[in-house]
Design a protein around this motif. Structure first.
Motif, mmCIF file in Angstrom:
data_model
loop_
_atom_site.group_PDB
_atom_site.id
_atom_site.type_symbol
_atom_site.label_atom_id
_atom_site.label_comp_id
_atom_site.label_asym_id
_atom_site.label_seq_id
_atom_site.Cartn_x
_atom_site.Cartn_y
_atom_site.Cartn_z
ATOM 1 N N THR A 1 8.524 -13.057 -6.272
ATOM 2 C CA THR A 1 9.780 -12.357 -6.022
ATOM 3 C C THR A 1 10.425 -12.856 -4.721
ATOM 4 O O THR A 1 9.784 -12.929 -3.674
ATOM 5 C CB THR A 1 9.540 -10.842 -5.917
ATOM 6 N N GLN B 1 9.672 -3.544 -10.682
ATOM 7 C CA GLN B 1 8.994 -3.102 -11.888
ATOM 8 C C GLN B 1 9.627 -3.731 -13.126
ATOM 9 O O GLN B 1 10.772 -4.182 -13.099
ATOM 10 C CB GLN B 1 9.059 -1.581 -11.999
ATOM 11 N N GLN C 1 5.852 -11.848 -10.486
ATOM 12 C CA GLN C 1 5.389 -12.575 -9.313
ATOM 13 C C GLN C 1 6.516 -13.426 -8.737
ATOM 14 O O GLN C 1 7.596 -13.536 -9.313
ATOM 15 C CB GLN C 1 4.191 -13.445 -9.674
ATOM 16 N N ARG D 1 3.984 -18.139 -5.533
ATOM 17 C CA ARG D 1 3.338 -16.829 -5.442
ATOM 18 C C ARG D 1 3.438 -16.215 -4.046
ATOM 19 O O ARG D 1 3.276 -15.012 -3.895
ATOM 20 C CB ARG D 1 1.870 -16.940 -5.860
ATOM 21 N N THR E 1 7.795 -8.369 -1.202
ATOM 22 C CA THR E 1 6.969 -9.481 -1.640
ATOM 23 C C THR E 1 5.920 -8.948 -2.612
ATOM 24 O O THR E 1 5.478 -7.801 -2.478
ATOM 25 C CB THR E 1 6.292 -10.204 -0.469
ATOM 26 N N HIS E 2 5.557 -9.762 -3.581
ATOM 27 C CA HIS E 2 4.468 -9.434 -4.504
ATOM 28 C C HIS E 2 3.267 -10.337 -4.277
ATOM 29 O O HIS E 2 2.365 -10.381 -5.123
ATOM 30 C CB HIS E 2 4.935 -9.550 -5.952
ATOM 31 N N ARG E 3 3.261 -11.070 -3.165
ATOM 32 C CA ARG E 3 2.152 -11.990 -2.913
ATOM 33 C C ARG E 3 0.833 -11.225 -2.824
ATOM 34 O O ARG E 3 0.765 -10.095 -2.332
ATOM 35 C CB ARG E 3 2.395 -12.806 -1.640
ATOM 36 N N SER E 4 -0.211 -11.844 -3.367
ATOM 37 C CA SER E 4 -1.580 -11.294 -3.332
ATOM 38 C C SER E 4 -1.694 -9.960 -4.065
ATOM 39 O O SER E 4 -2.505 -9.109 -3.700
ATOM 40 C CB SER E 4 -2.073 -11.152 -1.890
ATOM 41 N N THR E 5 -0.870 -9.765 -5.098
ATOM 42 C CA THR E 5 -0.981 -8.578 -5.936
ATOM 43 C C THR E 5 -1.234 -9.006 -7.380
ATOM 44 O O THR E 5 -1.097 -10.177 -7.729
ATOM 45 C CB THR E 5 0.310 -7.732 -5.903
ATOM 46 N N ASP E 6 -1.589 -8.025 -8.210
ATOM 47 C CA ASP E 6 -1.754 -8.298 -9.638
ATOM 48 C C ASP E 6 -0.588 -7.754 -10.442
ATOM 49 O O ASP E 6 -0.696 -7.525 -11.653
ATOM 50 C CB ASP E 6 -3.072 -7.717 -10.157
ATOM 51 N N LEU E 7 0.557 -7.543 -9.783
ATOM 52 C CA LEU E 7 1.731 -7.046 -10.494
ATOM 53 C C LEU E 7 2.190 -8.065 -11.530
ATOM 54 O O LEU E 7 2.052 -9.280 -11.330
ATOM 55 C CB LEU E 7 2.856 -6.770 -9.496
ATOM 56 N N PRO F 1 8.390 -2.331 -4.959
ATOM 57 C CA PRO F 1 7.986 -3.396 -5.879
ATOM 58 C C PRO F 1 8.917 -3.467 -7.085
ATOM 59 O O PRO F 1 9.441 -2.452 -7.553
ATOM 60 C CB PRO F 1 6.565 -2.974 -6.296
#
Length: 518
Positions: free
Chosen positions: A228, A282, A226, A191, A217-223, A280
């Motif tokens: 990435t 998608q 994950q 993550r 980076t997608h760290r610490s997101t709710d996307l 980000p």
């Protein structure tokens, strides 16, 4: 506006590397303990991919020992094209280490491995204008090499230490304009994963870090996507730039579970002030200008060809006496040839699960063999629908525990075994399965990412068991791979008439997870 869906290659296809030759793109991924190794894909638009083979497709190139653990083997390949020749460089962890193979055509034949006397993993190749070849490895270090002999001519020397996050790895070196760019992954392939970049005037450095690092980076997101990272850049003929990278699609309750492994995603790249910008990733993006849809991959393999399709894989090695398409034409005959890490004799031929919701079915003639349909993460994490001695059994192997969760008598002769994998609301289970020892119901947990339902097919299907998908996930089993669904024999020989795999939900006309892959 034409759109495409991510991932562009679904299922366990991590660490993608891509190169373009004219209007054609070629992409490779890690294969770890599975053979054939390094799946090879072709595309004309970066969206629709078709597997055209495996780079390491014969025992002389790759045949791992029985004691090579799960998630060892082939790590992080890089594919490049230079001066009319294709190069693939990778690491065989637990085997010969770093090596190079070459080919005049992407379909092969690819050469025998050329060992490279450099330590580390995630090797990359790049050439400067005078033909000098540079190899960069995780760490990050660079050496000057002869790629045709494997001889190290200079180095390795330190290139760039990254921005301070753990595990600077997956380096790729590019000459773009007047700069040399060094793209790396940081934060570990979980993550915290991300992509950073630096640039210098020469491959030797010194490298300056991009002020906007990490550029992705997608760290610490709710996307929904994950982890990435582990990216590679490629330019299209129209001058646009794109990035292929790995990501995961975790589901279920906290901490969420990803079961398909790390998959291949595609995202656009813009350049501003000499640095790449990446938004980000998608699940749906505007598509590249080129658009070359492929006909849908056949859902059923009738095993009537001269050789196995390239998406069929086996752990560590596939001896010639373990399978046959000629013994009973129109069927795949599997013969138990051990040992494996947890069974005295075991032959497994499977394909990656590429869709969160899917159905797999197999028609087999068991005879006296012990055989069936399996969903595998590794030797210690798999669910099996096994037939032997006039009985079908559903078996759950979770770590050190092995439990028969359902039994049902079956008549002699051909049988159809079916697996349905469903995401979404998994409570309550539609089939109540009782623990064979205690009689207590085996429910599917509220936090499960999906449900695996086994049944005996036919005009009147017989449901056998529904099992919680958490226990066949990376978060539980560990490792770097994803689920593989296939046929197996652990005693004797059995004939498989056909194998059917199909997604059971399709997101729309641009469902490239269905177009991509096998």
């Amino acid at each position: 506006m034409r759109m495409y869906d991510n991932p562009v290659i679904g299922g366990f296809h991590p660490d993608p590397s891509v190169c373009r030759v004219g209007e054609d793109y070629y992409l490779v991924c890690s294969s770890f303990e599975y053979v054939p190794g390094v799946p090879l894909f072709h595309s004309r638009d970066l969206v629709h991919w078709r597997q055209i083979g495996n780079v390491l497709d014969r025992p002389g190139q790759l045949e791992l020992a029985d004691d090579v653990p799960a998630s060892a083997g082939i790590y992080a390949p890089t594919i490049r094209h230079h001066d009319g020749r294709f190069y693939m460089i990778t690491t065989a962890v637990g085997d010969i280490g770093n090596f190079i193979v070459t080919a005049e055509r992407p379909e092969g034949p690819w050469s025998d491995p050329i060992p490279l006397g450099l330590p580390g993993i995630d090797p990359d190749l790049a050439w400067d204008e005078d033909g000098t070849c540079w190899c960069t490895l995780a760490g990050v270090s660079t050496a000057r090499i002869d790629p045709l002999s494997g001889r190290v001519l200079e180095g390795p020397f330190r290139s760039w230490s990254g921005t301070g996050f753990q595990h600077p790895e997956a380096p790729h070196l590019y000459r773009i304009g007047e700069w040399w760019y060094l793209l790396i992954a940081e934060g570990g392939t979980d993550r915290g994963h991300g992509v950073s970049i630096a640039r210098a005037r020469t491959p030797r450095g010194p490298f300056e870090s991009c002020p906007a690092n990490p550029i992705l980076t997608h760290r610490s997101t709710d996307l929904p996507v994950q982890s990435t990272g582990h990216a590679d850049l490629v330019s299209a003929p129209d001058g646009t730039w794109w990035m292929v990278l790995l990501g995961t699609r975790p589901r279920g309750g906290f901490p969420r579970y990803h079961v398909l492994g790390r998959e291949t995603f595609l995202t656009p790249v813009q350049w501003r002030d000499g640095w790449p910008e990446v938004g980000p990733v998608q699940e749906r993006h505007p598509a590249p200008a080129a658009w070359h849809p492929l006909p849908p991959a056949p859902e059923r393999d009738d095993f009537d060809g001269p050789e196995l399709a390239p998406h069929w894989i086996s752990p560590r090695r596939r001896p010639a006496n373990s399978f046959s398409l000629d013994e009973r034409p129109g069927t795949l005959t599997l013969t138990a040839t051990g040992p494996s890490l947890d069974r005295p004799g075991h032959t497994f031929v499977g394909r990656r699960q590429q869709h969160p919701d899917c159905r797999a079915a197999v028609r087999l003639e068991p005879g006296t063999a012990r055989c069936g349909l399996s969903v595998r993460m590794d030797e210690a994490h798999h669910y099996d629908l096994e037939v032997h001695g006039g009985e079908a059994s559903v078996i759950a192997r979770i770590g050190p525990l092995r439990q028969v969760v359902a039994r049902h008598p079956v008549p002699p002769g051909p049988l159809t075994l079916t697996l349905d994998i469903r995401t979404g609301d998994v409570l309550p289970p539609t089939v109540t399965t009782a623990d064979q020892a205690t009689g207590e119901p085996l429910g599917v947990g509220a936090h499960a990412p999906d449900t695996l339902a086994f049944s005996l097919g036919g005009p009147d299907p017989v449901p056998l068991a529904e099992l919680d998908g958490r226990y066949l996930s990376t978060e539980v089993g560990g490792g770097f791979t994803g689920r593989v669904i296939g046929m197996y024999v652990t005693d004797g020989s059995a004939a498989f008439d056909w194998f059917d795999y199909a997604p059971t939900t399709v997101s729309g006309p641009g469902d490239t997870a269905r177009d991509g892959g096998a």
